[in-house]
Each structure stands twice: as structure tokens, then as C-alpha cells.
Design an enzyme around this catalytic site. Structure first.
Site, PDB file in Angstrom:
ATOM      1  N   PRO A   2      -8.055  59.945  77.413  1.00 35.68           N
ATOM      2  CA  PRO A   2      -9.349  59.189  76.686  1.00 35.68           C
ATOM      3  C   PRO A   2     -10.687  59.687  76.906  1.00 35.68           C
ATOM      4  CG  PRO A   2      -7.656  57.880  78.262  1.00 35.68           C
ATOM      5  CD  PRO A   2      -7.331  59.242  78.395  1.00 35.68           C
ATOM      6  N   GLU A   3     -11.210  59.837  75.540  1.00 36.11           N
ATOM      7  CA  GLU A   3     -12.683  60.218  75.564  1.00 36.11           C
ATOM      8  C   GLU A   3     -13.357  58.970  74.762  1.00 36.11           C
ATOM      9  OE1 GLU A   3     -13.241  64.393  74.449  1.00 36.11           O
ATOM     10  OE2 GLU A   3     -11.383  65.114  75.518  1.00 36.11           O
ATOM     11  N   LYS A  60     -17.419  56.822  78.519  1.00 37.29           N
ATOM     12  CA  LYS A  60     -15.886  56.513  78.843  1.00 37.29           C
ATOM     13  C   LYS A  60     -15.646  55.070  79.661  1.00 37.29           C
ATOM     14  CE  LYS A  60     -14.966  61.337  78.868  1.00 37.29           C
ATOM     15  NZ  LYS A  60     -14.333  62.438  79.778  1.00 37.29           N
ATOM     16  N   TYR A 106       4.004  50.338  82.997  1.00 41.28           N
ATOM     17  CA  TYR A 106       2.837  50.620  84.009  1.00 41.28           C
ATOM     18  C   TYR A 106       1.820  49.940  83.869  1.00 41.28           C
ATOM     19  CZ  TYR A 106       5.679  55.127  84.146  1.00 41.28           C
ATOM     20  OH  TYR A 106       6.629  55.861  84.018  1.00 41.28           O
ATOM     21  N   ARG A 125      -0.442  57.154  85.257  1.00 36.99           N
ATOM     22  CA  ARG A 125      -0.876  58.312  86.360  1.00 36.99           C
ATOM     23  C   ARG A 125      -1.555  57.703  87.304  1.00 36.99           C
ATOM     24  NH1 ARG A 125      -1.861  64.081  84.153  1.00 36.99           N
ATOM     25  NH2 ARG A 125      -1.400  64.550  86.624  1.00 36.99           N
ATOM     26  N   ASN A 185     -13.043  67.117  76.611  1.00 41.27           N
ATOM     27  CA  ASN A 185     -12.880  68.491  76.568  1.00 41.27           C
ATOM     28  C   ASN A 185     -12.521  68.758  74.852  1.00 41.27           C
ATOM     29  OD1 ASN A 185     -12.524  71.013  77.665  1.00 41.27           O
ATOM     30  ND2 ASN A 185     -10.399  71.127  77.456  1.00 41.27           N
TER      31      ASN A 185
END
Length: 449
Positions: A2-3, A60, A106, A125, A185
Site C-alpha cells: 500500500p502506497e 500512507k 486475517y 503479515r 517504491n
């Protein structure tokens, strides 16, 4: 991962389906790593019964404002996302979001609202962070972020002043959340490609024309991605984004030009040498000493194959996600305005926030750790070398076996018994030096007997 465009898509999703609705039921997962600074039961009680007033974002970071009380802060980490029941979810290149079953796998926060609306924040994660905070925009970490290219892009004169004071490479500068909040990125690589600038150019060395190109690209790329609601299929066809995930093995090309990869600030960077030309000597310094181990090349290729640009598990315990920095002095509130106005305020903002906004940079840094992991694995796999002067393994002293232990025990018992009875224990003579020993085979045999 996520950006800015992906987080903005989630914000719009929440705004569209939740604004004005009351939370009828709240469920919070028992995950003390993601749920930060508050017990799940207390967070559940704080959310239940409140009405969603607005959904907001900077960089973000996203937060949901309510009619009363603190806001619900969400930082998406590497795999965080927001999904609404029955609504098609945004898909990422590096991980799949499946909301066919409800609640989604999750999930960390699950809210049931009026009008049969259910929304969930999930993270596979566990790099995401969830907390309650009063007026997030006025407090750390949001107040320390740099300008948001969509919400508060500086004017060209202001941007020029910011650039002139920076001696870092362009890629490293764009990834600094205290400079440009929300740029990650892939956005940074796209901006530099569209601006036709080599990633390792030093920011302060740019010409006026190059600064203008960077300013335009930094504004246009996020805005176009946001307009498409982060749906990559709707991105402009000439974007580097569409081929940068293929990796080195696929020899990707764009408009007939080869796409290459290099490391800038520990980050895998995609660029097009034919378009983004390096300054004199820069290309040579990149190629010099770049003989990589097989493990490094594989990690780099995997990162660019879309598995995940940022897959270092080493960062899992080190990552400081969205929380305010402990033990640091509180920054002045007048540094929060990064969008326009006084150039010195914007400039001071970038400098002040750099030290405290480590979280977003660490989100972006996981890919760099993959090479270190490979190096460690290779080092561990090598046979250990004997230390200089150490005895070989076959010459090392060995512990006596069971029979030897028993014999030694009996001997000690006998000696102790003789001492109690007053008997004299004969002393064993020390062995003579080799030079004074008697020579001859027969003499040696007699001594042995």
C-alpha cells in the site's frame, strides 16, 4: 504494498459506504502487535455505538473520525487493506485480497454498521497498526509528515527551494516520508521515469528544467493513480508500472527500451537507461564491483517478479510502524503545515520529521534485507574453518566412557578409605623427561611392567 494511491482508494471506500452510519457492533482481534496502545476489549467498547463522521488520509496514514471521541488510526504496513462486504476489493500486485468469505481472513477490525454494511481492516503479515488518537492531523506521526503530493503539493518555487537544500539521491529523497508523504517504491520509480531523471542523481545538482520535470511528475503520477482508484489496469499504458514487476529474467522493455534494476539506498529500483541517463561517472560507479552471489541475484529477481518488493522478515521485529517516537521531544505544531505558504516552514518540516517518521521508510526497506538474509544463509552454509592454533578434531580430548568413569570412581573410593584408616597412600612419581629416560626396548618394557 500500500502506497498513497492504494490508501486513498481505501479511504474513498470507507467514505462512500460508512459516512453517517452508526457502528452497531465492533469486533477486535486479539493481536497485540497490530492493535497498539489499547486492549482489544477497550477498543471494541470505544467504537461501538459511535457514528462515522469522515474518513481522512495523509501519506500512507488513514483515520476515521466519529461524532465523539478519538479517531480510529490505521497504518497499512505491507499488507493492510480495507474491505467492504459485497464490494469488489482493490487488488495488489504482491498479495491477493479475498473477501469472498466473510469475515475476510486475517481481519483485525470488524465493524457492522447501520444499513447492513460491514467493513473490515485485515493484514496478513501483521505490519499494520491500529490505534485510537485524538486529532491525528495535529499530532505525531501525521504532523511530522512532509507534503502530500495529492493534498498539498508545494508550488514550483517552494519545491525548488526544498530541492536545493538536499544532497541525497533523488530516489532516497522521494522515499523520505518527511519530504514527500505517501511516495513508496513503485511511485518513486514511476515519477523518476516520467521525469526522465536517473535515480541516483543528487537532488541539489538538478537544473531548473529538471526540477520542473520532477515537480510535474511528482504531482501527475499520484493524481492519475488516485483517479484510477489504484486499479493498475486503468493506469496509463506508457507507465513503467506495467513492466517493472517482470524482473530481470524476463528482460522487460518499455517502448523498445530495456528496463534495468539497481540498488539505491538499499531499495530495488527499476529504471530505463535510454531515457534516464546517468551523469558522467555515475554509471561506472554503479557497475564497478557489482559481482553478486547467486543468492543475491535470486533475491533481487524474486523482488521484481511481483512476489513482493519488500519481503524481508528481518524487518518484522524492527519495524516501528505508526506510533509516536518514545523519548523524543515533541515537535512544534507549526511544522505541521507542509503544503504551501512559507517555504522555510515546509523546509523545516522535512528536516524535523525525518528522524521521527521511521515507520514509513521501514515499510519501504524490507526488500533491501533480502540480500542480507541471503548473505547470512550463504555464510552459515560454508564449512566452519578451524581457528589458527586450535587442535584438529581427532586430537581433541575426549571424555572417558562409562567404564573409565567407573574405574576412576573406584580408585577415588579406595584412596579415601585408605586415608581414613591411616594408611599411607603411595605417591605416583612424576614421569621423567624424555632426555633422562632409559633407552632400550627391554628397559622400557620393564618400566611398563
Amino acid at each position: 504494498m500500500p502506497e498513497l494511491p492504494e490508501v486513498e482508494a481505501c479511504r474513498r471506500l470507507a467514505e462512500r459506504h460508512c459516512t453517517g452510519k452508526r457502528i452497531q457492533k465492533a469486533q477486535i482481534a486479539e493481536d497485540d502487535k497490530v492493535i497498539e496502545g489499547i486492549e482489544p476489549a477497550k477498543l471494541q467498547a470505544a467504537l461501538q455505538g459511535r457514528t462515522v463522521k469522515a474518513a481522512q488520509r495523509k501519506g500512507k496514514h488513514m483515520w476515521i473520525d466519529f461524532d465523539t471521541g478519538p479517531s480510529l488510526m490505521l497504518h497499512f504496513g505491507m499488507t493492510g487493506t480495507l474491505v467492504v462486504k459485497g464490494v469488489k476489493s482493490h487488488q495488489y500486485r504482491s498479495f491477493k485480497v479475498d473477501n469472498s468469505d466473510w469475515p475476510p481472513k486475517y481481519w483485525k477490525v470488524l465493524l457492522d454498521l447501520e444499513g447492513d454494511v460491514s467493513i473490515a481492516f485485515s493484514d496478513s503479515r501483521r505490519f499494520a497498526r491500529v490505534r485510537l488518537q485524538e486529532a491525528p492531523a495535529d499530532h505525531e506521526p501525521v504532523s511530522l509528515l512532509g507534503f502530500d503530493p495529492v493534498l498539498s503539493m508545494p508550488s514550483l518555487p517552494e519545491f525548488t527551494e526544498l530541492i536545493k537544500g538536499q544532497k541525497r539521491s533523488l530516489k532516497a529523497l522521494l522515499l523520505d516520508q518527511a519530504f514527500s508523504a505517501g511516495v513508496g517504491n513503485w511511485v518513486a520509480d514511476e515519477v523518476l521515469y516520467q521525469a526522465q531523471l536517473y535515480p541516483e542523481l543528487k537532488a541539489h545538482s538538478l537544473t531548473a528544467t529538471q526540477i520542473q520535470q520532477l515537480h510535474e511528475a511528482l504531482q501527475q503520477v499520484p493524481e492519475a493513480a488516485v483517479a484510477a482508484e489504484a486499479d493498475s489496469e486503468k493506469f496509463p499504458p506508457g507507465w513503467l508500472f506495467h513492466v517493472r514487476w517482470d524482473g530481470k529474467k524476463q528482460n522487460p522493455k518499455i517502448d523498445g527500451n530495456a528496463v534495468e534494476f539497481l540498488k539505491v539506498g538499499g531499495r530495488t529500483t527499476a529504471y530505463v537507461p535510454a531515457v534516464q541517463k546517468a551523469a558522467d561517472g555515475a554509471a561506472a560507479s554503479q557497475s564497478k564491483g557489482r559481482t553478486k552471489s547467486k543468492g543475491k541475484r535470486k533475491a533481487e529477481s524474486d523482488a521484481e517478479s511481483g512476489q513482493e518488493e519488500d519481503h524481508s522478515e528481518e524487518a518484522e521485529d524492527k519495524e516501528t510502524q505508526a506510533g509516536p517516537s518514545k523519548g523524543k521531544k515533541k515537535k512544534k505544531e507549526d511544522s505541521a503545515a507542509a503544503g504551501g505558504g512559507d517555504t522555510s516552514a515546509v523546509k523545516g518540516k522535512a528536516k524535523a520529521g525525518r528522524a521521527a517518521v521511521k515507520q514509513a521508510e521501514e515499510d519501504e526497506q524490507s526488500a533491501a534485507g533480502s540480500e542480507e538474509d541471503d548473505d547470512k544463509e550463504e555464510e552459515e552454509a560454508k564449512p566452519s574453518r578451524r581457528r589458527k592454533g586450535a587442535a584438529p578434531a581427532h586430537q581433541k580430548k575426549r571424555k572417558p566412557g562409562p567404564e573409565g568413569q567407573e574405574l576412576k570412581s573406584e580408585l577415588n573410593t579406595t584412596i579415601q578409605g585408605n586415608k581414613k584408616q591411616g594408611a599411607k597412600v603411595p605417591k605416583v612419581a612424576a614421569p621423567q623427561h624424555k632426555r633422562t629416560q632409559r633407552k632400550g626396548k627391554n628397559a622400557a618394557n620393564e618400566d611398563a611392567k
